[in-house]
Design a protein around this motif. Structure first.
Motif, PDB file in Angstrom:
ATOM      1  N   VAL A  98      85.337 -19.914 -72.393  1.00 29.72           N
ATOM      2  CA  VAL A  98      84.317 -20.763 -73.012  1.00 29.72           C
ATOM      3  C   VAL A  98      82.933 -20.394 -72.483  1.00 29.72           C
ATOM      4  O   VAL A  98      81.966 -20.281 -73.246  1.00 29.72           O
ATOM      5  CB  VAL A  98      84.625 -22.260 -72.772  1.00 29.72           C
ATOM      6  N   GLY A  99      82.821 -20.204 -71.177  1.00 28.54           N
ATOM      7  CA  GLY A  99      81.541 -19.826 -70.589  1.00 28.54           C
ATOM      8  C   GLY A  99      81.052 -18.487 -71.117  1.00 28.54           C
ATOM      9  O   GLY A  99      79.865 -18.315 -71.412  1.00 28.54           O
ATOM     10  N   ALA A 100      81.969 -17.528 -71.267  1.00 30.52           N
ATOM     11  CA  ALA A 100      81.583 -16.214 -71.789  1.00 30.52           C
ATOM     12  C   ALA A 100      81.149 -16.312 -73.248  1.00 30.52           C
ATOM     13  O   ALA A 100      80.169 -15.671 -73.656  1.00 30.52           O
ATOM     14  CB  ALA A 100      82.737 -15.234 -71.642  1.00 30.52           C
ATOM     15  N   ALA A 101      81.854 -17.119 -74.030  1.00 29.80           N
ATOM     16  CA  ALA A 101      81.482 -17.275 -75.438  1.00 29.80           C
ATOM     17  C   ALA A 101      80.095 -17.907 -75.560  1.00 29.80           C
ATOM     18  O   ALA A 101      79.245 -17.429 -76.324  1.00 29.80           O
ATOM     19  CB  ALA A 101      82.525 -18.127 -76.160  1.00 29.80           C
ATOM     20  N   LEU A 102      79.855 -18.955 -74.799  1.00 30.36           N
ATOM     21  CA  LEU A 102      78.548 -19.607 -74.872  1.00 30.36           C
ATOM     22  C   LEU A 102      77.451 -18.753 -74.254  1.00 30.36           C
ATOM     23  O   LEU A 102      76.304 -18.807 -74.709  1.00 30.36           O
ATOM     24  CB  LEU A 102      78.624 -20.991 -74.229  1.00 30.36           C
ATOM     25  N   LEU A 103      77.791 -17.961 -73.258  1.00 26.53           N
ATOM     26  CA  LEU A 103      76.809 -17.028 -72.706  1.00 26.53           C
ATOM     27  C   LEU A 103      76.375 -16.036 -73.781  1.00 26.53           C
ATOM     28  O   LEU A 103      75.183 -15.731 -73.914  1.00 26.53           O
ATOM     29  CB  LEU A 103      77.384 -16.295 -71.493  1.00 26.53           C
ATOM     30  N   GLY A 104      77.325 -15.564 -74.576  1.00 21.26           N
ATOM     31  CA  GLY A 104      76.980 -14.667 -75.672  1.00 21.26           C
ATOM     32  C   GLY A 104      76.058 -15.323 -76.685  1.00 21.26           C
ATOM     33  O   GLY A 104      75.084 -14.713 -77.149  1.00 21.26           O
ATOM     34  N   VAL A 105      76.323 -16.576 -77.011  1.00 25.09           N
ATOM     35  CA  VAL A 105      75.470 -17.294 -77.965  1.00 25.09           C
ATOM     36  C   VAL A 105      74.067 -17.469 -77.402  1.00 25.09           C
ATOM     37  O   VAL A 105      73.070 -17.226 -78.094  1.00 25.09           O
ATOM     38  CB  VAL A 105      76.106 -18.650 -78.333  1.00 25.09           C
ATOM     39  N   ALA A 124      58.590 -20.496 -77.654  1.00 25.97           N
ATOM     40  CA  ALA A 124      58.391 -20.685 -76.210  1.00 25.97           C
ATOM     41  C   ALA A 124      59.376 -21.697 -75.641  1.00 25.97           C
ATOM     42  O   ALA A 124      60.041 -21.434 -74.626  1.00 25.97           O
ATOM     43  CB  ALA A 124      56.957 -21.122 -75.936  1.00 25.97           C
ATOM     44  N   SER A 125      59.500 -22.859 -76.271  1.00 26.18           N
ATOM     45  CA  SER A 125      60.438 -23.861 -75.767  1.00 26.18           C
ATOM     46  C   SER A 125      61.887 -23.416 -75.996  1.00 26.18           C
ATOM     47  O   SER A 125      62.771 -23.714 -75.191  1.00 26.18           O
ATOM     48  CB  SER A 125      60.189 -25.222 -76.411  1.00 26.18           C
ATOM     49  N   ASP A 126      62.140 -22.701 -77.077  1.00 17.91           N
ATOM     50  CA  ASP A 126      63.489 -22.200 -77.331  1.00 17.91           C
ATOM     51  C   ASP A 126      63.881 -21.116 -76.331  1.00 17.91           C
ATOM     52  O   ASP A 126      65.063 -20.968 -76.008  1.00 17.91           O
ATOM     53  CB  ASP A 126      63.608 -21.666 -78.757  1.00 17.91           C
ATOM     54  N   THR A 127      62.906 -20.381 -75.832  1.00 24.08           N
ATOM     55  CA  THR A 127      63.193 -19.393 -74.790  1.00 24.08           C
ATOM     56  C   THR A 127      63.636 -20.078 -73.512  1.00 24.08           C
ATOM     57  O   THR A 127      64.594 -19.646 -72.867  1.00 24.08           O
ATOM     58  CB  THR A 127      61.956 -18.514 -74.530  1.00 24.08           C
ATOM     59  N   VAL A 128      62.965 -21.159 -73.155  1.00 24.32           N
ATOM     60  CA  VAL A 128      63.374 -21.934 -71.962  1.00 24.32           C
ATOM     61  C   VAL A 128      64.790 -22.460 -72.154  1.00 24.32           C
ATOM     62  O   VAL A 128      65.632 -22.388 -71.254  1.00 24.32           O
ATOM     63  CB  VAL A 128      62.381 -23.085 -71.700  1.00 24.32           C
ATOM     64  N   THR A 129      65.069 -22.999 -73.337  1.00 24.00           N
ATOM     65  CA  THR A 129      66.412 -23.508 -73.638  1.00 24.00           C
ATOM     66  C   THR A 129      67.453 -22.405 -73.509  1.00 24.00           C
ATOM     67  O   THR A 129      68.524 -22.608 -72.923  1.00 24.00           O
ATOM     68  CB  THR A 129      66.453 -24.099 -75.061  1.00 24.00           C
ATOM     69  N   ALA A 130      67.163 -21.239 -74.047  1.00 28.49           N
ATOM     70  CA  ALA A 130      68.110 -20.125 -74.002  1.00 28.49           C
ATOM     71  C   ALA A 130      68.339 -19.644 -72.572  1.00 28.49           C
ATOM     72  O   ALA A 130      69.468 -19.318 -72.196  1.00 28.49           O
ATOM     73  CB  ALA A 130      67.616 -18.975 -74.880  1.00 28.49           C
ATOM     74  N   VAL A 131      67.286 -19.605 -71.765  1.00 24.34           N
ATOM     75  CA  VAL A 131      67.436 -19.176 -70.369  1.00 24.34           C
ATOM     76  C   VAL A 131      68.280 -20.182 -69.590  1.00 24.34           C
ATOM     77  O   VAL A 131      69.194 -19.797 -68.846  1.00 24.34           O
ATOM     78  CB  VAL A 131      66.052 -18.964 -69.712  1.00 24.34           C
ATOM     79  N   VAL A 132      68.000 -21.476 -69.754  1.00 21.33           N
ATOM     80  CA  VAL A 132      68.789 -22.507 -69.066  1.00 21.33           C
ATOM     81  C   VAL A 132      70.251 -22.424 -69.495  1.00 21.33           C
ATOM     82  O   VAL A 132      71.168 -22.471 -68.673  1.00 21.33           O
ATOM     83  CB  VAL A 132      68.200 -23.916 -69.328  1.00 21.33           C
ATOM     84  N   GLY A 133      70.481 -22.284 -70.795  1.00 22.64           N
ATOM     85  CA  GLY A 133      71.854 -22.173 -71.294  1.00 22.64           C
ATOM     86  C   GLY A 133      72.567 -20.941 -70.784  1.00 22.64           C
ATOM     87  O   GLY A 133      73.743 -21.006 -70.407  1.00 22.64           O
ATOM     88  N   ALA A 134      71.870 -19.814 -70.753  1.00 28.80           N
ATOM     89  CA  ALA A 134      72.493 -18.576 -70.275  1.00 28.80           C
ATOM     90  C   ALA A 134      72.817 -18.656 -68.789  1.00 28.80           C
ATOM     91  O   ALA A 134      73.900 -18.234 -68.355  1.00 28.80           O
ATOM     92  CB  ALA A 134      71.575 -17.384 -70.556  1.00 28.80           C
ATOM     93  N   VAL A 135      71.910 -19.216 -68.000  1.00 29.05           N
ATOM     94  CA  VAL A 135      72.155 -19.341 -66.556  1.00 29.05           C
ATOM     95  C   VAL A 135      73.334 -20.279 -66.292  1.00 29.05           C
ATOM     96  O   VAL A 135      74.219 -19.973 -65.487  1.00 29.05           O
ATOM     97  CB  VAL A 135      70.875 -19.820 -65.828  1.00 29.05           C
ATOM     98  N   CYS A 136      73.371 -21.402 -66.983  1.00 31.78           N
ATOM     99  CA  CYS A 136      74.470 -22.356 -66.786  1.00 31.78           C
ATOM    100  C   CYS A 136      75.802 -21.776 -67.262  1.00 31.78           C
ATOM    101  O   CYS A 136      76.842 -21.980 -66.623  1.00 31.78           O
ATOM    102  CB  CYS A 136      74.165 -23.670 -67.490  1.00 31.78           C
TER     103      CYS A 136
END
Length: 168
Positions: A98-105, A124-136
């Motif tokens: 699940v983590g790998a799948a969401l990391l890909g997204v 800009a705000s979507d980039t922050v969202t994507a970085v937080v999501g990718a790190v988590c």
């Protein structure tokens, strides 16, 4: 049970990153606003699995030690139920995928919005969202792989030497 193949996780991340990039590229204008906290539940699950891995590792080490009661101290170590370890191993494997799948997204989203920050206001705000999501998501994969490695049964002395009949 086979351990999670790291190659499968890499292929999953790469494939879903490309697919997410294509979908975001085609539909970015119609997507709802992405909030920065969307990836945080994955981070919470990663922390829970890491704490579980640390606790299980300590309990298994104490159980394998089998020191006399006088050396252990006043509180005896509770034995670890084998079914608990099996369930945690299954949880770890599921969490890794699940983590790998969401990391890909999240990476696919980041690949689109990262370069678009200068030309799109919402990027800009979507980039922050994507970085937080990718790190988590990456933290969840790492914690799941650690928990899975803690749940592995160490090889016994019998596993290392082949039986006399097989030697031949």
């Amino acid at each position: 049970m086979r351990p999670v193949d790291r190659r499968d996780l890499v292929v999953l991340v790469g494939g879903l990153a490309v697919a997410a990039w294509l979908v975001v590229r085609a539909t970015y204008g119609s997507l709802p606003e992405l909030r920065w906290w969307l990836g945080v539940p994955l981070g919470v699950l990663a922390v829970a699995e890491a704490l579980g891995a640390r606790t299980l590792q300590a309990r298994l080490a104490a159980q394998r030690d089998r020191r006399p009661m006088a050396e252990r101290g006043p509180t005896p170590v509770r034995p670890v139920e084998p079914m608990l370890v099996a369930r945690l191993a299954v949880l770890a494997q599921a969490s890794a995928y699940v983590g790998a799948a969401l990391l890909g997204v999240w990476v696919g989203l980041l690949l689109y919005v990262g370069p678009a920050v200068s030309r799109l206001q919402a990027a800009a705000s979507d980039t922050v969202t994507a970085v937080v999501g990718a790190v988590c998501s990456a933290a969840l994969v790492a914690a799941a792989l650690w928990l899975e490695s803690v749940c592995r049964v160490p090889p016994s002395a019998d596993d290392e030497t082949p039986p006399a009949a097989a030697r031949g």
